[in-house]
Design an enzyme around this catalytic site. Structure first.
Site, PDB file in Angstrom:
ATOM      1  NE  ARG A  47      -5.356  11.281   9.719  1.00 26.23           N
ATOM      2  CZ  ARG A  47      -5.550  10.377   8.760  1.00 26.23           C
ATOM      3  NH1 ARG A  47      -5.718  10.773   7.509  1.00 26.23           N
ATOM      4  NH2 ARG A  47      -5.560   9.092   9.041  1.00 26.23           N
ATOM      5  CG  HIS A 100     -12.952   4.530   4.492  1.00 26.16           C
ATOM      6  ND1 HIS A 100     -12.488   3.301   4.074  1.00 26.16           N
ATOM      7  CD2 HIS A 100     -12.174   4.874   5.549  1.00 26.16           C
ATOM      8  CE1 HIS A 100     -11.477   2.923   4.842  1.00 26.16           C
ATOM      9  NE2 HIS A 100     -11.265   3.865   5.748  1.00 26.16           N
ATOM     10  CB  ILE A 121     -16.907   4.738  12.569  1.00 24.12           C
ATOM     11  CG1 ILE A 121     -15.690   5.046  13.442  1.00 24.12           C
ATOM     12  CG2 ILE A 121     -18.142   5.465  13.066  1.00 24.12           C
ATOM     13  CD1 ILE A 121     -15.175   6.479  13.320  1.00 24.12           C
ATOM     14  N   GLY A 122     -18.161   3.037  10.289  1.00 25.21           N
ATOM     15  CA  GLY A 122     -19.266   2.836   9.341  1.00 25.21           C
ATOM     16  C   GLY A 122     -19.895   1.462   9.446  1.00 25.21           C
ATOM     17  CD  GLU A 123     -16.601  -2.582   7.839  1.00 28.27           C
ATOM     18  OE1 GLU A 123     -16.405  -3.635   8.484  1.00 28.27           O
ATOM     19  OE2 GLU A 123     -15.759  -2.115   7.043  1.00 28.27           O
ATOM     20  CG  ASN A 124     -17.997  -2.544  13.535  1.00 23.19           C
ATOM     21  OD1 ASN A 124     -18.502  -3.644  13.370  1.00 23.19           O
ATOM     22  ND2 ASN A 124     -16.788  -2.239  13.071  1.00 23.19           N
ATOM     23  N   GLY A 143     -13.409   5.383   9.426  1.00 25.35           N
ATOM     24  CA  GLY A 143     -12.552   4.611  10.335  1.00 25.35           C
ATOM     25  C   GLY A 143     -11.760   5.609  11.152  1.00 25.35           C
ATOM     26  NE  ARG A 153      -3.635   2.193   2.469  1.00 25.19           N
ATOM     27  CZ  ARG A 153      -4.506   2.401   3.428  1.00 25.19           C
ATOM     28  NH1 ARG A 153      -4.617   1.540   4.415  1.00 25.19           N
ATOM     29  NH2 ARG A 153      -5.267   3.464   3.404  1.00 25.19           N
ATOM     30  CD  GLU A 194      -8.105   0.410   3.288  1.00 21.65           C
ATOM     31  OE1 GLU A 194      -8.013  -0.110   4.431  1.00 21.65           O
ATOM     32  OE2 GLU A 194      -8.076   1.638   3.130  1.00 21.65           O
TER      33      GLU A 194
END
Ligand code: ADP
Length: 400
Positions: free
Chosen positions: A244, A211, A332-335, A213, A96, A382
């Site tokens: 951030r 996304h 966060i988005g998934e859980n 996270g 990556r 990813e």
């Protein structure tokens, strides 16, 4: 050449950590082992687990102890892998890499010329690119002759129109590379491909992917291609994140430096490390900690986060001229049902309404019956995207 039974190693080298995942080619990539070395240069810790999540290794070193750099850390990872791979050959390594610059719109096999090109992009991502490249150099040393493939977080967004990518500055700034690149591209590409498999009609339409996270951004996709994204020149822009700041008036930075006398290093530390959920709450960057806290600063930080994500959903829907689906992904988005509910609250004007029970269950499809717009929860991966790219690229070059 990759044969059935070979292994593909995926590496994600950050400033003080190297994450890895091993896929067995059977013949499509099947995840086998994953883990990480964290605290490189400080108090290193190595952990690894199998595909079922069973912990296989957990080793710590004294503060300041070996492994002290990326090369040594990779050595520990490889030595451990030698023990579990049982003779499986590592046939290729996928990396990556945060920045592919304005031109690189697809993964590439790394050679000396590519390495020079990627090094030249380091000033665009000084906190990430040098570490990504250190990971490639260390892997090339340890696996001479094994193809190293670089996969870029920016590549998926190279389909943006000029008006989406430019800043309102004189054109020479754009020509010098000062433009919006967008990041999290491997995650968005994974979501685009998985949607195309499960729901091709939807994938062909107008989709906003959130996304969310530790790092967070949103992407507007039309027909599976990126049209716009909330992240810009760096991975600081857009919505607030764990540590951030997300979007900030550039006048604030001028004020901090000129009136309050902060130097650039202090501003950088603030924006990257002491802002976002952690900075606002003074408690934690982790949504779970904030949800569990009774401190009003925790609730306020979460409220601001959801407010900004909702705003960006609206902005990206406008960029697409409408929205057929909103997809939530990453930690966060998934859980986090409460976060999804707060983001969607007020988006009824876009045809978005949630089914409370399905949302609470993190179900794959959480829109209320009869709602005009689909709302989906999809896991991202990813590393699997990188393994897929490695295989596809090397097979293509063999057939060429
Ligand atoms: P990264 O950007 O490091 O890959 P992830 O996508 O794994 O991050 O997301 C990590 C974040 O997801 C955590 O910091 C936490 O805020 C959030 N998260 C993970 N699980 C939950 C959960 N069950 N409820 C709420 N938030 C969660």
């Amino acid at each position: 050449m990759i044969a059935t039974g070979d292994a593909v190693l995926v590496l994600n080298a950050g400033s003080s950590s190297i994450k890895f995942e091993v896929f067995a080619m059977d013949p499509a990539p099947v995840p086998r082992f994953a883990g990480q070395m964290e605290g490189i240069g400080a108090a290193p810790r190595f952990t690894a687990q199998d595909a079922a999540g069973r912990r296989l290794a957990d080793r710590r070193w004294e503060a300041g102890g070996a492994p002290g750099d990326h090369r040594a850390a990779l050595g520990v990872i490889i030595d451990w892998l030698d023990g579990v791979l049982q003779g499986r050959r590592v046939a290729a390594i996928g990396h990556r890499v945060v920045h592919g610059g304005p031109e690189l719109a697809a993964p590439v096999v790394v050679d000396a010329a590519v390495m020079d090109r990627l090094r030249a992009l380091a000033p665009l991502a000084p906190l990430h690119q040098p570490h990504n490249l250190a990971g490639i150099a260390a892997a090339a040393d340890r696996f001479p002759g094994v193809p190293q493939v670089a996969c870029f977080d920016t590549a998926f967004h190279r389909s943006h129109a000029w008006e989406a990518d430019t800043f309102a500055l004189p054109p020479e700034f754009y020509d010098r590379g000062i433009r919006r690149y967008g990041f999290h591209g491997l995650s968005y590409e994974y979501i685009a491909r998985s949607l195309a498999q499960t729901d091709p009609a939807l994938a062909a339409g107008r989709v906003v992917v959130a996304h969310l996270g530790n790092g967070a951004s949103l992407c507007a996709m039309q027909g599976g291609r990126s049209v716009d994204s909330t992240m810009g020149f760096t991975a600081l822009d857009g919505v607030p994140m764990g540590t951030r700041c997300g979007q900030i008036d550039p006048g604030v930075l001028l004020h901090l430096m000129t009136t309050e006398g902060m130097d650039p290093a202090a501003v950088q530390a603030l924006l990257y490390g002491h802002a976002g959920l952690k900075g606002m709450s003074g408690i934690s960057q982790d949504v779970r900690d904030l949800q569990a806290s009774t401190d009003p600063r925790a609730a306020r930080a979460l409220a601001h986060f959801c407010w900004r994500v909702r705003r960006e959903v609206g902005a990206l829907a406008a960029a697409l001229g409408g929205i057929d689906a909103l997809v939530f992904t990453a930690g966060i988005g998934e859980n986090a049902p409460a976060i999804r509910a707060a983001v969607c609250d007020g988006l009824g004007f876009l045809g978005i309404a949630l089914d409370a029970a399905r949302n609470a269950a993190n179900a794959p499809d959480i829109a209320a019956a009869g709602a005009a717009t689909r709302v989906l929860v999809r896991p991202t991966d990813e590393e699997a995207m990188i393994a897929h790219h490695v295989l596809a690229l090397l097979q293509r070059s063999e057939n060429a």
